[in-house]
Write a protein that holds these residues in place. Structure first.
Motif, mmCIF file in Angstrom:
data_model
loop_
_atom_site.group_PDB
_atom_site.id
_atom_site.type_symbol
_atom_site.label_atom_id
_atom_site.label_comp_id
_atom_site.label_asym_id
_atom_site.label_seq_id
_atom_site.Cartn_x
_atom_site.Cartn_y
_atom_site.Cartn_z
ATOM 1 N N GLY A 1 65.811 -8.850 2.677
ATOM 2 C CA GLY A 1 66.418 -10.094 1.880
ATOM 3 C C GLY A 1 66.117 -11.541 2.292
ATOM 4 O O GLY A 1 66.485 -12.635 2.030
ATOM 5 N N GLY A 2 64.691 -11.302 2.872
ATOM 6 C CA GLY A 2 64.108 -12.489 3.489
ATOM 7 C C GLY A 2 63.180 -12.163 4.666
ATOM 8 O O GLY A 2 63.571 -10.855 5.379
ATOM 9 N N VAL A 3 62.519 -12.910 5.192
ATOM 10 C CA VAL A 3 61.762 -12.573 6.668
ATOM 11 C C VAL A 3 62.135 -13.618 7.493
ATOM 12 O O VAL A 3 61.916 -14.926 7.472
ATOM 13 C CB VAL A 3 60.155 -12.663 6.337
ATOM 14 N N GLN A 4 62.857 -12.922 8.661
ATOM 15 C CA GLN A 4 63.316 -14.037 9.765
ATOM 16 C C GLN A 4 62.051 -14.075 10.834
ATOM 17 O O GLN A 4 61.206 -12.871 10.696
ATOM 18 C CB GLN A 4 64.592 -13.437 10.116
ATOM 19 N N GLY A 5 61.862 -14.998 11.430
ATOM 20 C CA GLY A 5 60.778 -15.214 12.280
ATOM 21 C C GLY A 5 60.970 -14.020 13.287
ATOM 22 O O GLY A 5 59.777 -13.425 13.774
ATOM 23 N N TYR A 6 62.139 -13.889 13.906
ATOM 24 C CA TYR A 6 62.129 -13.068 15.084
ATOM 25 C C TYR A 6 61.943 -11.495 14.403
ATOM 26 O O TYR A 6 61.416 -10.782 15.145
ATOM 27 C CB TYR A 6 63.804 -12.767 15.606
ATOM 28 N N ARG A 7 62.316 -11.188 13.332
ATOM 29 C CA ARG A 7 61.997 -9.930 12.609
ATOM 30 C C ARG A 7 60.493 -9.444 12.500
ATOM 31 O O ARG A 7 59.847 -8.699 12.745
ATOM 32 C CB ARG A 7 62.673 -9.685 11.435
ATOM 33 N N LEU A 8 59.833 -10.817 12.138
ATOM 34 C CA LEU A 8 58.442 -10.755 11.877
ATOM 35 C C LEU A 8 57.655 -10.480 13.103
ATOM 36 O O LEU A 8 56.774 -9.646 13.302
ATOM 37 C CB LEU A 8 58.092 -12.067 11.208
ATOM 38 N N VAL A 9 58.236 -11.307 14.214
ATOM 39 C CA VAL A 9 57.566 -10.922 15.639
ATOM 40 C C VAL A 9 57.625 -9.553 16.028
ATOM 41 O O VAL A 9 56.797 -8.866 16.548
ATOM 42 C CB VAL A 9 58.131 -11.951 16.657
ATOM 43 N N LEU A 10 58.952 -9.079 15.955
ATOM 44 C CA LEU A 10 59.237 -7.544 16.584
ATOM 45 C C LEU A 10 58.444 -6.430 15.659
ATOM 46 O O LEU A 10 57.714 -5.692 16.331
ATOM 47 C CB LEU A 10 60.689 -7.307 16.255
ATOM 48 N N VAL A 11 58.255 -6.573 14.295
ATOM 49 C CA VAL A 11 57.734 -5.714 13.631
ATOM 50 C C VAL A 11 55.915 -5.987 13.756
ATOM 51 O O VAL A 11 55.439 -4.822 13.869
ATOM 52 C CB VAL A 11 57.891 -6.020 12.122
ATOM 53 N N GLY A 12 55.822 -7.274 14.061
ATOM 54 C CA GLY A 12 54.422 -7.309 14.271
ATOM 55 C C GLY A 12 53.829 -6.784 15.609
ATOM 56 O O GLY A 12 52.804 -6.365 15.596
ATOM 57 N N ILE A 13 54.736 -7.004 16.742
ATOM 58 C CA ILE A 13 54.398 -6.424 17.979
ATOM 59 C C ILE A 13 54.177 -4.995 17.777
ATOM 60 O O ILE A 13 53.348 -4.111 18.545
ATOM 61 C CB ILE A 13 55.424 -6.824 19.037
ATOM 62 N N GLY A 14 55.254 -4.292 17.253
ATOM 63 C CA GLY A 14 55.116 -2.773 16.896
ATOM 64 C C GLY A 14 53.707 -2.572 16.189
ATOM 65 O O GLY A 14 53.135 -1.485 16.747
#
Length: 335
Positions: free
Chosen positions: A147-160
């Motif tokens: 439902g949108g892209v939150q900064g912390y979620r982008l970082v976590l997914v990106g690190i994975g």
């Protein structure tokens, strides 16, 4: 200080302007040093005449065909990495939110390695790097979207994604033949050696298009830093701004990696150094790009001269500088 032209207004920070001017002067000084020094020293007056095509044949060969393309490519690639890092650190509200950590550089590396293993040319490797960066960004964005892209979620997914792609890269290198593995290993280090005008051109074009785009979305991005709800209350189309900013950051990172390989830590360090120089409450786009240009060009000059006649890839030096910076950043946050 605010300048108004009709219905348009531009807010200028005097300190940011002063820092920007100082960075331009420093970039020019480093560039002249890189053009003048080496196995064959070229006096500054001869550099000027060679640039305008009126120098001696030797000076025109060394400056115009050997050193100038490398210096210009370094300036442009550093600016692209610095601007990309500023975009993602603003989006994620995290000083670690750079392409190096959230998978985009690793994705570009995967694309480049696949092109090397497939026996591609230099242009094919560059295209593979850009394609790998874009595909990785699309996948990370899709996985982080709720439902949108939150900064912390982008970082976590990106690190994975970054960890997974590094494993894929290691696997590809182990399966490649010795010559392809050596070529890919050299490219993965990040280097400006042998770069010509054909490498500088695409990065210059990308900056010409994406720098105005980044400037346009910088103000709404500052509003989004205060929170999505607050930004929406001020009329900001949060997801549209975020999508445009991510696209600009990904393309800048991908084009820069295609030109010079995955030179790490420039995108991480440049925005934070620029922020401290300008004493800005958030990252700034223009000064981040200038800081990245100075960092990469100065690092390449040092990599060429410190152990002369042996030349180090610039990625080795930026990794050492960036690792030290990261330790200092974490130590500061601990206190």
């Amino acid at each position: 200080m605010t300048i108004r032209v009709g219905s348009w207004s531009v807010r200028l920070a005097p300190r940011a302007l002063l820092v920007g001017a100082a960075l331009v002067v420093l970039a020019c000084a480093v560039s002249v040093a890189a053009l003048a020094t080496g196995e064959y020293t070229v006096p500054v007056p001869e550099i000027v005449t060679a640039v305008f095509g009126q120098g001696t044949p030797v000076a025109e060969l060394i400056v115009g065909k050997l050193r100038a393309p490398r210096v210009v490519t370094g300036l442009l690639v550093g600016a692209a990495f610095g601007l990309s890092g500023a975009i993602f650190q603003s989006l994620t509200r995290n000083p670690l939110g750079s392409p190096d950590f959230i998978g985009f550089t690793a994705g570009a590396s995967t694309g480049g390695i696949i092109a090397v293993v497939a026996g591609g040319s230099a242009m094919t490797i560059a295209g593979g790097a850009l394609a790998g960066c874009v595909v990785t960004a699309v996948l990370v964005y899709a996985l982080a979207y709720r439902g949108g892209v939150q900064g912390y979620r982008l970082v976590l997914v990106g690190i994975g994604a970054n960890a997974l792609l590094l494993a894929v890269n290691s696997y590809l290198l182990t399966r490649a033949n010795i010559n392809d593995a050596a070529t890919a290993g050299a490219w993965l280090t990040g280097s400006l050696s042998g770069r010509g005008w054909d490498h500088a051109g695409p990065v210059a074009l990308a900056l010409a298009v994406l720098l105005p785009v980044s400037a346009y979305v910088s103000r709404p991005m500052r509003m989004i830093e205060m929170g999505d709800d607050a930004a929406r209350a001020m009329g900001i189309r949060v997801e549209a701004v975020r999508a445009v900013a991510i696209a600009a950051g990904v393309l800048l990172s991908g084009v820069a990696t295609a030109a010079a390989g995955p030179v790490i830590f420039v995108a991480l360090a440049a925005p934070q150094l620029a922020r401290r120089l300008t004493r800005s409450p958030g990252v700034t786009m223009g000064t981040s790009a200038l800081t990245g240009a100075v960092l990469l060009t100065a690092a390449d000059l040092a990599a060429q001269r410190l152990l002369a006649p042996t030349q180090l890839p610039v990625g080795v030096l930026t990794a050492a500088i960036g690792g030290t910076y990261l330790v200092l950043l974490l130590r500061k946050d601990r206190h």
